[in-house]
Design a protein around this motif. Sequence first.
Motif, short mmCIF file in Angstrom:
data_model
loop_
_atom_site.label_atom_id
_atom_site.label_comp_id
_atom_site.label_asym_id
_atom_site.label_seq_id
_atom_site.Cartn_x
_atom_site.Cartn_y
_atom_site.Cartn_z
N CYS A 62 0.86 -1.19 0.00
CA CYS A 62 0.00 0.00 0.00
C CYS A 62 0.90 1.23 0.00
O CYS A 62 1.72 1.39 0.90
CB CYS A 62 -0.89 0.03 1.24
SG CYS A 62 -2.05 -1.33 1.36
N VAL A 63 0.72 2.07 -1.00
CA VAL A 63 1.50 3.31 -1.09
C VAL A 63 0.52 4.46 -1.24
O VAL A 63 -0.40 4.40 -2.08
CB VAL A 63 2.47 3.28 -2.30
CG1 VAL A 63 3.24 4.59 -2.40
CG2 VAL A 63 3.44 2.10 -2.16
N TYR A 64 0.69 5.50 -0.43
CA TYR A 64 -0.22 6.64 -0.43
C TYR A 64 0.46 7.81 -1.14
O TYR A 64 1.57 8.19 -0.76
CB TYR A 64 -0.57 7.03 1.00
CG TYR A 64 -1.06 5.86 1.82
CD1 TYR A 64 -2.42 5.60 1.95
CD2 TYR A 64 -0.15 5.01 2.45
CE1 TYR A 64 -2.86 4.52 2.70
CE2 TYR A 64 -0.60 3.92 3.19
CZ TYR A 64 -1.95 3.68 3.32
OH TYR A 64 -2.40 2.61 4.05
N ARG A 65 -0.21 8.36 -2.17
CA ARG A 65 0.37 9.53 -2.83
C ARG A 65 -0.69 10.31 -3.60
O ARG A 65 -1.58 9.71 -4.21
CB ARG A 65 1.51 9.12 -3.76
CG ARG A 65 1.14 8.28 -4.95
CD ARG A 65 2.37 8.11 -5.87
NE ARG A 65 2.03 7.38 -7.06
CZ ARG A 65 2.61 6.28 -7.46
NH1 ARG A 65 3.59 5.74 -6.74
NH2 ARG A 65 2.24 5.68 -8.58
N ASP A 66 -0.59 11.62 -3.55
CA ASP A 66 -1.45 12.52 -4.31
C ASP A 66 -2.93 12.21 -4.14
O ASP A 66 -3.70 12.24 -5.10
CB ASP A 66 -1.09 12.47 -5.80
CG ASP A 66 0.37 12.85 -6.06
OD1 ASP A 66 0.88 13.72 -5.32
OD2 ASP A 66 0.99 12.28 -6.97
N GLY A 67 -3.35 11.90 -2.91
CA GLY A 67 -4.76 11.63 -2.65
C GLY A 67 -5.23 10.25 -3.10
O GLY A 67 -6.41 9.93 -3.01
N LEU A 68 -4.28 9.44 -3.59
CA LEU A 68 -4.61 8.09 -4.03
C LEU A 68 -3.97 7.08 -3.09
O LEU A 68 -3.01 7.38 -2.39
CB LEU A 68 -4.06 7.83 -5.44
CG LEU A 68 -4.62 8.62 -6.61
CD1 LEU A 68 -3.79 8.31 -7.86
CD2 LEU A 68 -6.08 8.26 -6.85
N ILE A 69 -4.51 5.88 -3.11
CA ILE A 69 -3.80 4.76 -2.49
C ILE A 69 -3.51 3.77 -3.61
O ILE A 69 -4.38 3.46 -4.43
CB ILE A 69 -4.60 4.11 -1.35
CG1 ILE A 69 -3.78 2.98 -0.72
CG2 ILE A 69 -5.95 3.60 -1.81
CD1 ILE A 69 -4.32 2.48 0.60
N MET A 70 -2.27 3.32 -3.67
CA MET A 70 -1.88 2.31 -4.65
C MET A 70 -1.93 0.95 -3.97
O MET A 70 -1.24 0.70 -2.98
CB MET A 70 -0.46 2.58 -5.16
CG MET A 70 -0.28 3.90 -5.89
SD MET A 70 -1.17 3.98 -7.47
CE MET A 70 -0.38 2.66 -8.40
N LEU A 71 -2.79 0.08 -4.47
CA LEU A 71 -2.83 -1.31 -4.03
C LEU A 71 -2.02 -2.10 -5.04
O LEU A 71 -2.54 -2.48 -6.10
CB LEU A 71 -4.27 -1.82 -3.97
CG LEU A 71 -5.23 -1.09 -3.03
CD1 LEU A 71 -6.64 -1.65 -3.17
CD2 LEU A 71 -4.75 -1.20 -1.59
N GLY A 72 -0.76 -2.28 -4.76
CA GLY A 72 0.12 -2.82 -5.79
C GLY A 72 0.19 -1.81 -6.93
O GLY A 72 0.57 -0.65 -6.72
N ASP A 73 -0.21 -2.24 -8.13
CA ASP A 73 -0.21 -1.34 -9.29
C ASP A 73 -1.57 -0.68 -9.53
O ASP A 73 -1.73 0.05 -10.51
CB ASP A 73 0.17 -2.13 -10.56
CG ASP A 73 1.60 -2.64 -10.51
OD1 ASP A 73 2.44 -1.97 -9.89
OD2 ASP A 73 1.87 -3.73 -11.07
N LEU A 74 -2.54 -0.94 -8.65
CA LEU A 74 -3.89 -0.43 -8.84
C LEU A 74 -4.10 0.88 -8.08
O LEU A 74 -4.08 0.89 -6.85
CB LEU A 74 -4.93 -1.47 -8.38
CG LEU A 74 -6.39 -1.03 -8.41
CD1 LEU A 74 -6.85 -0.76 -9.85
CD2 LEU A 74 -7.28 -2.09 -7.76
N PRO A 75 -4.31 1.99 -8.80
CA PRO A 75 -4.59 3.26 -8.11
C PRO A 75 -6.07 3.34 -7.72
O PRO A 75 -6.95 3.05 -8.52
CB PRO A 75 -4.24 4.31 -9.16
CG PRO A 75 -4.47 3.63 -10.47
CD PRO A 75 -4.20 2.16 -10.25
N VAL A 76 -6.33 3.71 -6.48
CA VAL A 76 -7.71 3.83 -5.99
C VAL A 76 -7.86 5.19 -5.34
O VAL A 76 -7.07 5.57 -4.47
CB VAL A 76 -8.05 2.73 -4.96
CG1 VAL A 76 -9.51 2.88 -4.50
CG2 VAL A 76 -7.80 1.34 -5.53
#
Length: 198
Positions: A62-76
Amino acid sequence: MNGIELYFPVRGSVVPDTREALRYIGVTSISPDDKLLSVVEDVNTEIVRAAKYAACYTSVDCVYRDGLIMLGDLPVRSKDLVKNLSNCGAAFIFAATSGAEIDRLISREMVKSSVRGLIADSLGSAAIEAFCDNLNRSLSDNIKTRPRFSPGYGDFNITFQKNLIQMLDARRKIGLSLTDSCMMTPSKSVTAVIGIES
């Protein structure tokens, strides 16, 4: 993303909560009448017999950036999912189903009577939730996790079910697919994210 794992429950370990099923259909009295309880138990026996539970899952960073959360390669983009996953550096993604026979059973019960059909549908929902609870406990063994969070909760758009099913190759692995209107087939199925606390 790690490899995709399969999960099948120990036989007899999934016990649908009949009280929860009654709550789904609006029966909130402390003591439902004996006739209704008899029908519930009868239909529940058929649900237990028909269910063919299966799940597939993987873990992702889980990576948090620019108001998004990345679940692996999936931006949510979902504030509610970000809140659920706060302080989580990784998460499990899973898809689970109780199998196509449950849908056929519900259809058959609906033909017998609308009451039996409604009870079967509610018990089917309770059954898949019980299976997901089992899976949750299994994945949480020796680690601290968050409550599962599914597409459709809060602002986590239901269309992300498609992404999760694709990520998990769930159609091939457990026979779970999605209609154009984002309805899962079999219908008593769940996709979800479970945060792994850092």
